[in-house]
Design a protein around this motif. Structure first.
Motif, PDB file in Angstrom:
ATOM      1  N   GLU A   1      10.725  -4.434   0.469  1.00 54.82           N
ATOM      2  CA  GLU A   1      10.419  -4.293  -1.201  1.00 54.82           C
ATOM      3  C   GLU A   1      11.013  -3.014  -1.861  1.00 54.82           C
ATOM      4  O   GLU A   1      10.632  -1.773  -1.583  1.00 54.82           O
ATOM      5  CB  GLU A   1       8.936  -4.351  -1.522  1.00 54.82           C
ATOM      6  CG  GLU A   1       8.549  -4.870  -2.849  1.00 54.82           C
ATOM      7  CD  GLU A   1       7.111  -5.024  -3.136  1.00 54.82           C
ATOM      8  OE1 GLU A   1       6.567  -4.435  -3.867  1.00 54.82           O
ATOM      9  OE2 GLU A   1       6.562  -5.590  -2.165  1.00 54.82           O
ATOM     10  N   ARG A   2      11.821  -3.295  -2.897  1.00 54.72           N
ATOM     11  CA  ARG A   2      12.546  -2.205  -3.418  1.00 54.72           C
ATOM     12  C   ARG A   2      12.247  -2.134  -5.116  1.00 54.72           C
ATOM     13  O   ARG A   2      13.008  -2.187  -5.747  1.00 54.72           O
ATOM     14  CB  ARG A   2      14.038  -2.184  -3.380  1.00 54.72           C
ATOM     15  CG  ARG A   2      14.312  -2.126  -1.882  1.00 54.72           C
ATOM     16  CD  ARG A   2      15.936  -1.938  -1.877  1.00 54.72           C
ATOM     17  NE  ARG A   2      16.154  -1.700  -0.593  1.00 54.72           N
ATOM     18  CZ  ARG A   2      17.382  -0.846  -0.263  1.00 54.72           C
ATOM     19  NH1 ARG A   2      17.831  -0.029  -1.024  1.00 54.72           N
ATOM     20  NH2 ARG A   2      17.459  -0.774   1.144  1.00 54.72           N
ATOM     21  N   ARG A   3      10.897  -1.871  -4.986  1.00 54.84           N
ATOM     22  CA  ARG A   3      10.453  -1.950  -6.748  1.00 54.84           C
ATOM     23  C   ARG A   3      10.336  -0.342  -7.029  1.00 54.84           C
ATOM     24  O   ARG A   3      10.208   0.526  -6.186  1.00 54.84           O
ATOM     25  CB  ARG A   3       9.116  -2.357  -7.214  1.00 54.84           C
ATOM     26  CG  ARG A   3       8.956  -3.966  -6.942  1.00 54.84           C
ATOM     27  CD  ARG A   3       7.583  -4.412  -7.258  1.00 54.84           C
ATOM     28  NE  ARG A   3       7.064  -4.569  -6.237  1.00 54.84           N
ATOM     29  CZ  ARG A   3       5.411  -4.419  -6.145  1.00 54.84           C
ATOM     30  NH1 ARG A   3       4.874  -4.318  -7.229  1.00 54.84           N
ATOM     31  NH2 ARG A   3       4.970  -4.305  -4.870  1.00 54.84           N
ATOM     32  N   ARG A   4      10.628  -0.098  -8.409  1.00 54.57           N
ATOM     33  CA  ARG A   4      10.739   1.214  -8.854  1.00 54.57           C
ATOM     34  C   ARG A   4       9.206   1.567  -8.892  1.00 54.57           C
ATOM     35  O   ARG A   4       8.369   1.567  -9.789  1.00 54.57           O
ATOM     36  CB  ARG A   4      11.424   1.442 -10.124  1.00 54.57           C
ATOM     37  CG  ARG A   4      12.909   1.305  -9.790  1.00 54.57           C
ATOM     38  CD  ARG A   4      13.689   1.481 -11.132  1.00 54.57           C
ATOM     39  NE  ARG A   4      14.910   1.283 -11.140  1.00 54.57           N
ATOM     40  CZ  ARG A   4      16.156   2.160 -11.347  1.00 54.57           C
ATOM     41  NH1 ARG A   4      15.694   3.225 -12.225  1.00 54.57           N
ATOM     42  NH2 ARG A   4      17.274   2.095 -11.072  1.00 54.57           N
ATOM     43  N   GLN A   5       8.946   2.442  -7.833  1.00 58.11           N
ATOM     44  CA  GLN A   5       7.488   2.892  -8.054  1.00 58.11           C
ATOM     45  C   GLN A   5       7.361   4.288  -8.113  1.00 58.11           C
ATOM     46  O   GLN A   5       6.841   5.176  -7.304  1.00 58.11           O
ATOM     47  CB  GLN A   5       6.722   2.522  -6.911  1.00 58.11           C
ATOM     48  CG  GLN A   5       6.428   1.127  -6.743  1.00 58.11           C
ATOM     49  CD  GLN A   5       5.911   0.730  -5.415  1.00 58.11           C
ATOM     50  OE1 GLN A   5       5.657   1.575  -4.655  1.00 58.11           O
ATOM     51  NE2 GLN A   5       5.474  -0.639  -5.337  1.00 58.11           N
ATOM     52  N   TYR A   6       8.144   5.122  -8.947  1.00 58.44           N
ATOM     53  CA  TYR A   6       8.441   6.466  -9.257  1.00 58.44           C
ATOM     54  C   TYR A   6       8.687   6.772 -10.596  1.00 58.44           C
ATOM     55  O   TYR A   6       8.784   5.886 -11.204  1.00 58.44           O
ATOM     56  CB  TYR A   6       9.559   6.892  -8.390  1.00 58.44           C
ATOM     57  CG  TYR A   6      10.771   6.443  -8.791  1.00 58.44           C
ATOM     58  CD1 TYR A   6      11.555   7.234  -9.644  1.00 58.44           C
ATOM     59  CD2 TYR A   6      11.440   5.256  -8.334  1.00 58.44           C
ATOM     60  CE1 TYR A   6      12.760   6.638 -10.155  1.00 58.44           C
ATOM     61  CE2 TYR A   6      12.777   4.890  -8.625  1.00 58.44           C
ATOM     62  CZ  TYR A   6      13.271   5.686  -9.626  1.00 58.44           C
ATOM     63  OH  TYR A   6      14.600   5.075  -9.917  1.00 58.44           O
ATOM     64  N   CYS A   7       8.505   8.169 -11.027  1.00 49.37           N
ATOM     65  CA  CYS A   7       9.062   8.523 -12.217  1.00 49.37           C
ATOM     66  C   CYS A   7       9.675   9.908 -12.042  1.00 49.37           C
ATOM     67  O   CYS A   7       9.632  10.384 -10.959  1.00 49.37           O
ATOM     68  CB  CYS A   7       7.590   8.964 -12.963  1.00 49.37           C
ATOM     69  SG  CYS A   7       6.524   9.958 -12.512  1.00 49.37           S
TER      70      CYS A   7
ATOM     71  N   LYS B   1       3.821   3.248   6.097  1.00 53.66           N
ATOM     72  CA  LYS B   1       5.452   3.820   6.179  1.00 53.66           C
ATOM     73  C   LYS B   1       5.806   4.055   4.845  1.00 53.66           C
ATOM     74  O   LYS B   1       5.923   2.966   4.043  1.00 53.66           O
ATOM     75  CB  LYS B   1       6.411   2.908   7.136  1.00 53.66           C
ATOM     76  CG  LYS B   1       7.693   3.450   7.238  1.00 53.66           C
ATOM     77  CD  LYS B   1       8.367   2.487   7.990  1.00 53.66           C
ATOM     78  CE  LYS B   1       9.957   3.115   8.227  1.00 53.66           C
ATOM     79  NZ  LYS B   1      10.908   2.408   8.793  1.00 53.66           N
ATOM     80  N   ASN B   2       6.218   5.207   4.523  1.00 60.09           N
ATOM     81  CA  ASN B   2       6.865   5.387   3.171  1.00 60.09           C
ATOM     82  C   ASN B   2       8.341   5.764   3.237  1.00 60.09           C
ATOM     83  O   ASN B   2       8.686   6.646   4.240  1.00 60.09           O
ATOM     84  CB  ASN B   2       5.946   6.512   2.241  1.00 60.09           C
ATOM     85  CG  ASN B   2       4.665   5.999   1.974  1.00 60.09           C
ATOM     86  OD1 ASN B   2       4.431   5.219   1.200  1.00 60.09           O
ATOM     87  ND2 ASN B   2       3.573   6.387   2.951  1.00 60.09           N
ATOM     88  N   THR B   3       8.990   5.218   2.488  1.00 61.87           N
ATOM     89  CA  THR B   3      10.513   5.425   2.553  1.00 61.87           C
ATOM     90  C   THR B   3      11.215   5.850   1.134  1.00 61.87           C
ATOM     91  O   THR B   3      10.574   5.044   0.143  1.00 61.87           O
ATOM     92  CB  THR B   3      11.352   4.209   3.112  1.00 61.87           C
ATOM     93  OG1 THR B   3      11.025   4.055   4.225  1.00 61.87           O
ATOM     94  CG2 THR B   3      12.728   4.641   3.224  1.00 61.87           C
TER      95      THR B   3
END
Length: 64
Positions: free
Chosen positions: A2-8, A23-25
């Motif tokens: 899954e490639r959702r934007r989960q950052y700022c 697992k975090n990538t």
């Protein structure tokens, strides 16, 4: 995957990512400008020219 934007991003552009269990990538990429390759070729040619000049200068000195 899954490639959702989960950052700022901070004020200086550093990504802030919250980790989750498992697992975090994080994939970070940078797109180079069109000027990069010509400048790189110019640097390589300059180094080769300088080394050739030095070798020829040394060769002439030892030849005498």
């Amino acid at each position: 995957m899954e490639r959702r934007r989960q950052y700022c991003v901070t004020k200086i552009g550093t990504p802030l990512v919250t980790q989750k269990k498992g697992k975090n990538t994080l994939v970070v990429s940078y797109n180079i400008g069109n000027w990069f390759l010509p400048i790189m070729y110019l640097i390589i040619i300059t180094w080769i020219s300088c080394l050739t000049y030095i070798v020829l200068k040394l060769f002439r000195r030892f030849k005498k």
